[in-house]
Design a protein around this motif. Structure first.
Motif, PDB file in Angstrom:
ATOM      1  N   GLU A 122       6.945  -3.391  15.209  1.00  0.00           N
ATOM      2  CA  GLU A 122       5.554  -3.028  15.322  1.00  0.00           C
ATOM      3  C   GLU A 122       4.480  -3.865  14.216  1.00  0.00           C
ATOM      4  OE1 GLU A 122       2.205   0.571  16.190  1.00  0.00           O
ATOM      5  OE2 GLU A 122       4.274   0.929  15.833  1.00  0.00           O
ATOM      6  N   ALA A 123       5.144  -3.881  13.056  1.00  0.00           N
ATOM      7  CA  ALA A 123       4.480  -4.487  11.921  1.00  0.00           C
ATOM      8  C   ALA A 123       4.403  -6.120  12.356  1.00  0.00           C
ATOM      9  CB  ALA A 123       5.335  -4.300  10.601  1.00  0.00           C
ATOM     10  N   PHE A 124       5.444  -6.682  12.696  1.00  0.00           N
ATOM     11  CA  PHE A 124       5.151  -7.986  13.160  1.00  0.00           C
ATOM     12  C   PHE A 124       4.249  -8.340  14.335  1.00  0.00           C
ATOM     13  CE2 PHE A 124       9.578  -8.700  11.069  1.00  0.00           C
ATOM     14  CZ  PHE A 124       9.149 -10.021  10.408  1.00  0.00           C
ATOM     15  N   ASP A 125       4.295  -7.605  15.208  1.00  0.00           N
ATOM     16  CA  ASP A 125       3.361  -7.357  16.312  1.00  0.00           C
ATOM     17  C   ASP A 125       1.887  -7.480  15.776  1.00  0.00           C
ATOM     18  OD1 ASP A 125       5.057  -7.967  18.032  1.00  0.00           O
ATOM     19  OD2 ASP A 125       5.280  -5.833  18.865  1.00  0.00           O
ATOM     20  N   MET A 183       2.018  -4.279   5.477  1.00  0.00           N
ATOM     21  CA  MET A 183       3.360  -3.565   4.628  1.00  0.00           C
ATOM     22  C   MET A 183       3.730  -2.496   5.251  1.00  0.00           C
ATOM     23  SD  MET A 183       2.770  -2.223   0.897  1.00  0.00           S
ATOM     24  CE  MET A 183       2.927  -3.943  -0.117  1.00  0.00           C
ATOM     25  N   ILE A 184       5.048  -2.275   5.033  1.00  0.00           N
ATOM     26  CA  ILE A 184       5.850  -1.017   5.450  1.00  0.00           C
ATOM     27  C   ILE A 184       6.069  -0.322   4.148  1.00  0.00           C
ATOM     28  CG2 ILE A 184       7.866   0.000   6.714  1.00  0.00           C
ATOM     29  CD1 ILE A 184       7.848  -2.209   8.635  1.00  0.00           C
ATOM     30  N   MET A 185       5.763   0.744   3.702  1.00  0.00           N
ATOM     31  CA  MET A 185       5.971   1.444   2.524  1.00  0.00           C
ATOM     32  C   MET A 185       6.948   2.634   2.543  1.00  0.00           C
ATOM     33  SD  MET A 185       3.271   2.090  -0.698  1.00  0.00           S
ATOM     34  CE  MET A 185       3.038   3.982  -0.322  1.00  0.00           C
ATOM     35  N   GLY A 186       8.224   2.605   2.085  1.00  0.00           N
ATOM     36  CA  GLY A 186       8.827   3.392   2.005  1.00  0.00           C
ATOM     37  C   GLY A 186       9.366   3.895   0.870  1.00  0.00           C
ATOM     38  N   ASP A 187       9.886   4.963   0.346  1.00  0.00           N
ATOM     39  CA  ASP A 187      10.391   5.465  -1.093  1.00  0.00           C
ATOM     40  C   ASP A 187      11.786   5.116  -0.988  1.00  0.00           C
ATOM     41  OD1 ASP A 187      11.684   7.864  -0.674  1.00  0.00           O
ATOM     42  OD2 ASP A 187       9.876   8.359   0.406  1.00  0.00           O
ATOM     43  N   GLY A 188      12.489   5.004  -2.302  1.00  0.00           N
ATOM     44  CA  GLY A 188      13.659   4.831  -2.585  1.00  0.00           C
ATOM     45  C   GLY A 188      14.676   5.686  -1.682  1.00  0.00           C
ATOM     46  N   MET A 189      14.268   6.893  -1.449  1.00  0.00           N
ATOM     47  CA  MET A 189      15.187   7.678  -0.771  1.00  0.00           C
ATOM     48  C   MET A 189      15.570   7.251   0.864  1.00  0.00           C
ATOM     49  SD  MET A 189      14.526  11.869  -1.152  1.00  0.00           S
ATOM     50  CE  MET A 189      12.780  11.722  -1.125  1.00  0.00           C
ATOM     51  N   ILE A 190      14.295   6.554   1.437  1.00  0.00           N
ATOM     52  CA  ILE A 190      14.551   6.196   2.712  1.00  0.00           C
ATOM     53  C   ILE A 190      15.435   4.782   2.827  1.00  0.00           C
ATOM     54  CG2 ILE A 190      12.503   4.800   3.204  1.00  0.00           C
ATOM     55  CD1 ILE A 190      11.929   6.405   5.719  1.00  0.00           C
ATOM     56  N   GLY A 191      15.091   4.192   1.549  1.00  0.00           N
ATOM     57  CA  GLY A 191      15.997   2.794   1.564  1.00  0.00           C
ATOM     58  C   GLY A 191      17.546   3.097   1.432  1.00  0.00           C
ATOM     59  N   GLN A 192      17.926   4.113   0.645  1.00  0.00           N
ATOM     60  CA  GLN A 192      19.192   4.277   0.133  1.00  0.00           C
ATOM     61  C   GLN A 192      19.994   5.440   1.249  1.00  0.00           C
ATOM     62  OE1 GLN A 192      21.024   2.670  -2.319  1.00  0.00           O
ATOM     63  NE2 GLN A 192      19.091   1.444  -2.384  1.00  0.00           N
ATOM     64  N   GLY A 202      -6.439 -13.895   2.465  1.00  0.00           N
ATOM     65  CA  GLY A 202      -7.619 -14.781   2.767  1.00  0.00           C
ATOM     66  C   GLY A 202      -7.228 -15.589   3.561  1.00  0.00           C
ATOM     67  N   ALA A 203      -6.154 -16.336   3.977  1.00  0.00           N
ATOM     68  CA  ALA A 203      -5.937 -17.344   4.757  1.00  0.00           C
ATOM     69  C   ALA A 203      -5.623 -16.825   5.895  1.00  0.00           C
ATOM     70  CB  ALA A 203      -4.581 -18.150   4.192  1.00  0.00           C
ATOM     71  N   GLU A 204      -5.610 -15.440   6.103  1.00  0.00           N
ATOM     72  CA  GLU A 204      -5.435 -14.971   7.456  1.00  0.00           C
ATOM     73  C   GLU A 204      -3.921 -15.221   8.156  1.00  0.00           C
ATOM     74  OE1 GLU A 204      -8.940 -13.980  10.012  1.00  0.00           O
ATOM     75  OE2 GLU A 204      -9.368 -15.883   9.111  1.00  0.00           O
ATOM     76  N   LEU A 205      -2.938 -15.226   7.310  1.00  0.00           N
ATOM     77  CA  LEU A 205      -1.487 -15.474   7.850  1.00  0.00           C
ATOM     78  C   LEU A 205      -0.634 -14.189   8.211  1.00  0.00           C
ATOM     79  CD1 LEU A 205      -0.645 -18.184   5.301  1.00  0.00           C
ATOM     80  CD2 LEU A 205      -1.677 -18.441   7.546  1.00  0.00           C
ATOM     81  N   PRO A 206      -0.117 -14.165   9.152  1.00  0.00           N
ATOM     82  CA  PRO A 206       0.609 -13.049   9.561  1.00  0.00           C
ATOM     83  C   PRO A 206       2.136 -13.183   8.782  1.00  0.00           C
ATOM     84  CG  PRO A 206       0.747 -14.607  11.282  1.00  0.00           C
ATOM     85  CD  PRO A 206      -0.075 -15.111  10.443  1.00  0.00           C
ATOM     86  N   CYS A 207       2.369 -11.805   8.395  1.00  0.00           N
ATOM     87  CA  CYS A 207       3.852 -11.669   7.598  1.00  0.00           C
ATOM     88  C   CYS A 207       3.962 -10.268   7.654  1.00  0.00           C
ATOM     89  CB  CYS A 207       3.780 -12.257   6.347  1.00  0.00           C
ATOM     90  SG  CYS A 207       2.798 -11.759   4.859  1.00  0.00           S
ATOM     91  N   VAL A 208       5.200  -9.668   7.170  1.00  0.00           N
ATOM     92  CA  VAL A 208       5.538  -8.447   6.963  1.00  0.00           C
ATOM     93  C   VAL A 208       6.118  -8.390   5.348  1.00  0.00           C
ATOM     94  CG1 VAL A 208       7.135  -6.514   7.516  1.00  0.00           C
ATOM     95  CG2 VAL A 208       5.900  -7.973   9.335  1.00  0.00           C
ATOM     96  N   ILE A 209       5.733  -7.248   4.954  1.00  0.00           N
ATOM     97  CA  ILE A 209       6.149  -7.071   3.431  1.00  0.00           C
ATOM     98  C   ILE A 209       6.665  -5.494   3.249  1.00  0.00           C
ATOM     99  CG2 ILE A 209       4.998  -6.927   0.948  1.00  0.00           C
ATOM    100  CD1 ILE A 209       2.572  -8.496   2.162  1.00  0.00           C
ATOM    101  N   ILE A 210       8.054  -5.595   2.853  1.00  0.00           N
ATOM    102  CA  ILE A 210       8.503  -4.198   2.752  1.00  0.00           C
ATOM    103  C   ILE A 210       8.440  -3.813   1.238  1.00  0.00           C
ATOM    104  CG2 ILE A 210      10.573  -2.855   3.194  1.00  0.00           C
ATOM    105  CD1 ILE A 210       9.702  -4.059   5.676  1.00  0.00           C
ATOM    106  N   ASN A 211       8.066  -2.521   0.882  1.00  0.00           N
ATOM    107  CA  ASN A 211       8.086  -2.040  -0.432  1.00  0.00           C
ATOM    108  C   ASN A 211       8.745  -0.786  -0.393  1.00  0.00           C
ATOM    109  OD1 ASN A 211       7.633  -1.269  -3.186  1.00  0.00           O
ATOM    110  ND2 ASN A 211       5.492  -0.883  -2.786  1.00  0.00           N
TER     111      ASN A 211
END
Length: 356
Positions: free
Chosen positions: A153-156, A166-175, A95-104
């Motif tokens: 790319e997400a930051f850009d 958001m970058i959404m990966g599953d537990g496999m890609i994290g581990q 709503g405030a139009e702020l850039p950020c990256v969220i990893i899930n």
């Protein structure tokens, strides 16, 4: 050219964020993504950047709100239940139009569920991520290398459109561990952050970071502005991969993330049995790659099979994209169970009538 380094997925995310210029990280530990925080806690202070483990996920995302409001690159990460706790803050940030990256890094649910890999946060990520009329770009990497590339790319994209990404990966890609290369990237021409509340002089008015609009007509105009922005993102930021789709196929699989890697094996296995399969891999889950289905709908005999680590979520977007022109079926495992290529191939044979 940079050498390849063997890294765990979560740690590679942390290093990629550093190389992308992330100045502040705010997080809270939760399996299976805790190594992101652990890695950044060691690295960020040594290079004069901010790492802070907040007292909760809610606190962490609101720290992101504050840091993003000053115009610096900032990031948070979590896993499924933690993202739910961040949802209010994500909506405020949008709503405030702020850039950020969220990893899930997604784990099985609902509730506390399990610490095993899943894709059951698809609805949460693509249908908003919080209350109100908003969307955010969602990237779905299929390898650690792709995850690393997507962080930059997400930051850009976040800064180009003033939006959470958001970058959404599953537990496999994290581990899991894979060789990765941190490539030199061409600097993108991004808009100047004239909106930031960072104390710089020379402005005609104060910059106020806010998502509160008490007058209905003013809020409606703000929503119209946001929807125009999302329309532009849909036009410019759709990404997908077509695998074996340049031919007539008996069936086209649809899968993203690490599930798509399993499906590529299924395509090769089916070929040996005389069954022709294609694969659509959405790389952006939002915006969803509808055009990929326009390109393949006339060349698939038995339609599509959506394969997911969930009880059936992306399949709804597949059906919307196909518009009833061909059948759309679903195969999924949940709770942290990962389908084998043999299980998927068995479903394929059921749909196409067995080996040719």
């Amino acid at each position: 050219m940079a050498d390849k380094i063997l890294m765990k997925g979560n740690e590679a995310i942390g290093e990629a964020a550093i190389k992308a210029g992330c100045k502040c990280f705010f997080g809270y530990p939760i399996t299976p993504q805790t190594e992101i925080s652990a890695y950044l806690s060691r690295k960020m202070p040594k290079i004069g950047r901010v790492f802070l483990q907040a007292e909760s996920e809610i606190a962490a995302v609101n720290m992101v709100y504050g840091a993003a409001g000053t115009g610096v690159r900032c990031m948070t990460s979590s896993s499924s239940p933690g993202i739910s706790l961040k949802a209010e803050g994500i909506s405020y940030i949008a709503g405030a139009e702020l850039p950020c990256v969220i990893i899930n890094i997604v784990r099985g649910g609902p509730g506390l569920g399990s610490i095993q890999p899943a894709q059951s946060d698809y609805f949460q990520a693509t249908k908003g991520g919080g209350h109100g009329d908003f969307n955010m770009p969602v990237f779905a990497p299929a390898s650690i290398q792709e995850m690393v590339d997507m962080v930059q790319e997400a930051f850009d994209v976040a800064e180009m459109y003033r939006t959470p990404v958001m970058i959404m990966g599953d537990g496999m890609i994290g581990q899991m561990m894979e060789p990765v290369q941190f490539k030199e990237r061409e600097e993108k021409q991004l808009p100047e952050k004239t909106w930031a509340a960072n104390g710089l002089h020379g402005r005609k008015k104060h910059n106020v970071i806010n998502s509160l609009y008490l007058k209905a007509e003013v809020l409606e105009e703000h929503n119209k502005h946001l929807q125009e922005k999302y329309k532009t993102i849909k036009e410019n930021e759709v990404k997908y991969e077509l695998f074996n789709c340049d031919r007539e196929n008996d069936l086209v699989l649809v899968a993203y993330g690490t599930t798509s890697r399993i499906c590529k094996n299924v395509v090769k296995m089916a070929e040996k049995e005389g069954i022709k399969l294609g694969l659509i891999r959405p790389i952006t889950l939002w915006p969803f790659p509808t055009e990929a289905f326009d390109k393949t709908v006339n060349s698939t005999k038995h339609g599509y099979l959506s394969v997911e680590l969930s009880c059936g979520q992306m399949v709804e977007d597949v059906r919307l994209a196909v518009e009833g022109k061909k059948p759309v079926n679903f195969f999924g495992r949940s709770g942290g169970m990962v389908p084998t290529p043999e299980e998927i191939l068995s479903k394929v044979k059921e749909l196409v009538g067995g080996a040719k």
